[in-house]
Design a protein around this motif. Structure first.
Motif, PDB file in Angstrom:
ATOM      1  N   GLU A 251     -99.875  63.205 -16.074  1.00  0.00           N
ATOM      2  CA  GLU A 251     -99.999  63.587 -17.472  1.00  0.00           C
ATOM      3  C   GLU A 251     -98.726  64.205 -18.043  1.00  0.00           C
ATOM      4  OE1 GLU A 251    -103.785  65.394 -18.972  1.00  0.00           O
ATOM      5  OE2 GLU A 251    -102.562  67.193 -19.039  1.00  0.00           O
ATOM      6  N   LYS A 252     -98.184  65.162 -17.329  1.00  0.00           N
ATOM      7  CA  LYS A 252     -97.068  65.894 -17.918  1.00  0.00           C
ATOM      8  C   LYS A 252     -95.812  65.049 -18.041  1.00  0.00           C
ATOM      9  CE  LYS A 252     -95.379  68.340 -13.819  1.00  0.00           C
ATOM     10  NZ  LYS A 252     -95.216  69.674 -13.263  1.00  0.00           N
ATOM     11  N   LEU A 253     -95.738  64.000 -17.268  1.00  0.00           N
ATOM     12  CA  LEU A 253     -94.586  63.108 -17.405  1.00  0.00           C
ATOM     13  C   LEU A 253     -94.709  62.272 -18.670  1.00  0.00           C
ATOM     14  CD1 LEU A 253     -93.977  62.058 -13.702  1.00  0.00           C
ATOM     15  CD2 LEU A 253     -92.876  63.844 -15.064  1.00  0.00           C
ATOM     16  N   ALA A 254     -95.945  62.065 -19.107  1.00  0.00           N
ATOM     17  CA  ALA A 254     -96.139  61.371 -20.386  1.00  0.00           C
ATOM     18  C   ALA A 254     -95.641  62.262 -21.511  1.00  0.00           C
ATOM     19  CB  ALA A 254     -97.605  61.037 -20.576  1.00  0.00           C
ATOM     20  N   PHE A 255     -95.978  63.538 -21.430  1.00  0.00           N
ATOM     21  CA  PHE A 255     -95.505  64.469 -22.458  1.00  0.00           C
ATOM     22  C   PHE A 255     -93.977  64.520 -22.445  1.00  0.00           C
ATOM     23  CE2 PHE A 255     -99.701  66.891 -21.707  1.00  0.00           C
ATOM     24  CZ  PHE A 255    -100.374  65.991 -22.512  1.00  0.00           C
ATOM     25  N   ALA A 256     -93.423  64.547 -21.248  1.00  0.00           N
ATOM     26  CA  ALA A 256     -91.966  64.562 -21.135  1.00  0.00           C
ATOM     27  C   ALA A 256     -91.382  63.300 -21.781  1.00  0.00           C
ATOM     28  CB  ALA A 256     -91.549  64.657 -19.672  1.00  0.00           C
ATOM     29  N   LEU A 274     -96.222  52.981 -23.837  1.00  0.00           N
ATOM     30  CA  LEU A 274     -96.462  54.046 -22.863  1.00  0.00           C
ATOM     31  C   LEU A 274     -97.939  54.146 -22.507  1.00  0.00           C
ATOM     32  CD1 LEU A 274     -95.519  56.599 -21.283  1.00  0.00           C
ATOM     33  CD2 LEU A 274     -95.832  57.896 -23.404  1.00  0.00           C
ATOM     34  N   ILE A 275     -98.187  54.199 -21.234  1.00  0.00           N
ATOM     35  CA  ILE A 275     -99.544  54.439 -20.749  1.00  0.00           C
ATOM     36  C   ILE A 275     -99.444  55.495 -19.654  1.00  0.00           C
ATOM     37  CG2 ILE A 275     -99.369  52.527 -19.087  1.00  0.00           C
ATOM     38  CD1 ILE A 275    -102.373  52.152 -19.316  1.00  0.00           C
ATOM     39  N   SER A 276    -100.451  56.355 -19.567  1.00  0.00           N
ATOM     40  CA  SER A 276    -100.345  57.425 -18.584  1.00  0.00           C
ATOM     41  C   SER A 276    -101.710  57.865 -18.053  1.00  0.00           C
ATOM     42  CB  SER A 276     -99.665  58.641 -19.216  1.00  0.00           C
ATOM     43  OG  SER A 276     -99.636  59.715 -18.308  1.00  0.00           O
ATOM     44  N   PHE A 277    -101.712  58.297 -16.821  1.00  0.00           N
ATOM     45  CA  PHE A 277    -102.856  59.023 -16.302  1.00  0.00           C
ATOM     46  C   PHE A 277    -102.951  60.312 -17.092  1.00  0.00           C
ATOM     47  CE2 PHE A 277    -102.490  56.192 -12.751  1.00  0.00           C
ATOM     48  CZ  PHE A 277    -103.761  56.167 -12.182  1.00  0.00           C
ATOM     49  N   SER A 278    -104.099  60.605 -17.645  1.00  0.00           N
ATOM     50  CA  SER A 278    -104.266  61.859 -18.394  1.00  0.00           C
ATOM     51  C   SER A 278    -105.719  62.109 -18.735  1.00  0.00           C
ATOM     52  CB  SER A 278    -103.444  61.819 -19.683  1.00  0.00           C
ATOM     53  OG  SER A 278    -103.798  62.926 -20.497  1.00  0.00           O
TER      54      SER A 278
END
Lengths: 340, 340
Positions: A251-256, A274-278
DNA sequence: CATAATTTCGAAATCGTTTCCGCATTTTAT
DNA sequence: ATAAAATGCGGAAACGATTTCGAAATTATG
């Protein structure tokens, strides 16, 4: 100082033996209803509360479960904890919670703290640095029931709960490809983590299944330091062969990534998807709304607690067998991967 | 089952008295260096760990602090907990954490659970429903050090940490006015909460200081049920005399506002400006980026823990006096209140 | 060398429960 | 009427640590 009345004092007040009072309060069959009532009402009147430590000492159990997480400001772990707490509270268990801050040193310290039996069982998710598992092995050897969720330690033979990391990442990557991405990067934290490996494998298989070649530079090892990650991702986005899609396994890498993108003149989803686990409830409010792979966090919490409590209440009739239980994630497609 | 070796067994192994071994391990001056060394090395060899319950029973303290919060998925409370844990861990304290889910019933149950001395002290933030404080009074009467943060109970004479609720809300409202808002709504949770009252007072004073009249319909009482709140806010936004500015006194009500706005054809900040109390690190990533009043959550956590531990380690030289300590918030202006 | 002072350690009490064992007393069976 | 069983409760040990008090061994002092 804050101590109230003791069982012995209560017994004296009632002119009964401590053993009788204890049995009465524990609703033993050996005590008549009449005395039970007398004892209970006197206990209430005098505001008696059994000392938990005396009881723990005598019964050799603390009615406490320890939960160890690598990060508190993380919607996934927060939801898992809520799940664990729900079930634990139902059964009269208390929760000791520890945050390792992704720091292996701290994890080892905390684990050593738990060696003394302060908690009856442990539910944990290891740090992204945790490679060696000897400290966890010590816990397990001591007979302490331990269960892992998400970030599991493969070497400890116990029950582990994870999501379908391989499949979700595979599908997530495929989704990016369907949306037109030609070059996709994969953001990950610890490369020693089993879930990282699985997610990476899912990513790679999706890439190669297209007949594409896997580019090593598209596997980006991040750390737990926010600013460093943002810079790393920014560089990636400014590089000549920048990706047009990113799958973030954390998750936090998506925010980054959002922050990094802001520093460039790229736009999601047009220049980058962009797609992310979150598990963030705010995913749909982001700019643009984030396509997510959402883990069944609450359920994972429930199941962890249920199994631990089953083991604690029926130690001889149930074992935390060495198995990995997979509960699938759900992909929710939003704007970050869709240009209308 | 998971029990290791006891002090007595360790003593037997060393052919020493338990008292000697205890003193050696506690580095007592009465024990010679030679025996200390022997004892310590044997303790390590046999993997001895002192039973925490025996110790707690004897010393009448548990080295544990209970933290009670109304909500876990909330960046403010998460940060406070991180702060408390940091200081607690430094001093060898463990954290029992309880989530009341904004439910007064649960809060009362949990508080009653703590009446037995399981924790040495308590740091808590009450639910938005907590009006009566008799359950908290019981804790306090028992002599248990208790400290409140953010959501305080005014009737309990102890130390409380809050932010400058009145001033921040006043300034936040003024900011909306400066940005051109003519009609501003105030979103709040519990009307009995002292911080709610303060924030509302700050809001009202800002309104009336403009010579404006306060409209009762602009004070919106929300609940802890997400969907209900979204509908409530949506109705507000669709009403004939809809506001053109909103100050949300709680993070999650800001999120609810985003969702409500999505259901209308209004746009932030053009048709509606929004500012909210929030510690979310994603505030700047929202669509549009959210102007926030950010509380010093981590610091509040530190200070709470420091004071509690001071009280626990020097019970006679320090008291948690009845005072309110205010640590100011910081307003960060972002797009949700600024149209360029 | 005898006595006092100091070091170093042991025995036992203690914290507040639970539980094993035992002993009356009453009820039921023979 | 007597034996057997059930009922209701008390005494005391046990859980594993710390600590008070006191005694032995060592060293210092006159």
């Amino acid at each position: 100082m804050a101590s109230g009345i003791s069982l012995k004092e209560l017994a004296a007040e009632l002119k009964l033996a401590p053993s009788t009072v204890s049995r009465a309060l524990n609703d033993s069959y050996e005590i008549s209803e009449a005395t039970k009532k007398k004892v209970i009402s006197m206990a209430e009147k005098l505001n008696y509360h059994a000392n938990p430590f005396a009881r723990s000492l005598r019964e050799n159990k603390s009615k406490t479960i320890a939960v160890i997480i690598p990060e508190r400001i993380n919607s996934f772990f927060a939801q898992v904890m809520d799940g664990i707490e729900e079930v634990a509270q139902e059964h009269g268990y208390h929760l000791l919670i520890y945050n390792t801050h992704e720091d292996l040193e701290r994890e080892m310290k905390i684990v050593n703290l738990l060696l003394n039996g302060r908690a009856d069982a442990i539910a944990m998710s290891v740090t992204s640095q945790t490679k060696d598992s000897s400290h966890l092995q010590k816990l397990h050897n001591r007979g302490l029931p331990i269960i892992f969720f998400d970030r599991v330690s493969p070497e400890i033979p116990t029950t582990k709960f994870i999501t379908n990391d391989y499949e979700s990442t595979f599908e997530g990557t495929k989704h990016l490809i369907q949306q037109g991405c030609k070059k996709i990067a994969f953001l990950t934290l610890g490369k020693d983590l089993s879930i990282s490996k699985e997610r990476q494998r899912g990513f790679q298989d999706a890439i190669t299944s297209e007949g594409w070649e896997l580019q090593p530079s598209m596997i980006v090892q991040c750390c737990h330091e926010e600013e460093t990650n943002v810079k790393l991702i920014e560089e990636l986005l400014l590089s000549p062969n920048r990706p047009d899609g990113i799958l973030s396994s954390v998750e936090k890498l998506a925010f980054a990534t959002y922050h990094a993108v802001k520093r460039t003149d790229l736009r999601i989803p047009y220049d980058l998807k962009l797609i992310s686990f979150s598990n963030a409830s705010t995913a749909s409010l982001l700019n643009p709304a984030l396509t997510t792979i959402t883990q069944p966090a609450l359920t994972i919490g429930y199941e962890c607690a249920k199994l631990l409590i089953k083991k604690l209440t029926k130690p001889n009739h149930y074992d935390l067998i060495d198995q990995v239980i997979t509960i699938p994630s759900k992909i929710t497609i939003r704007e970050s991967t869709c240009q209308d």
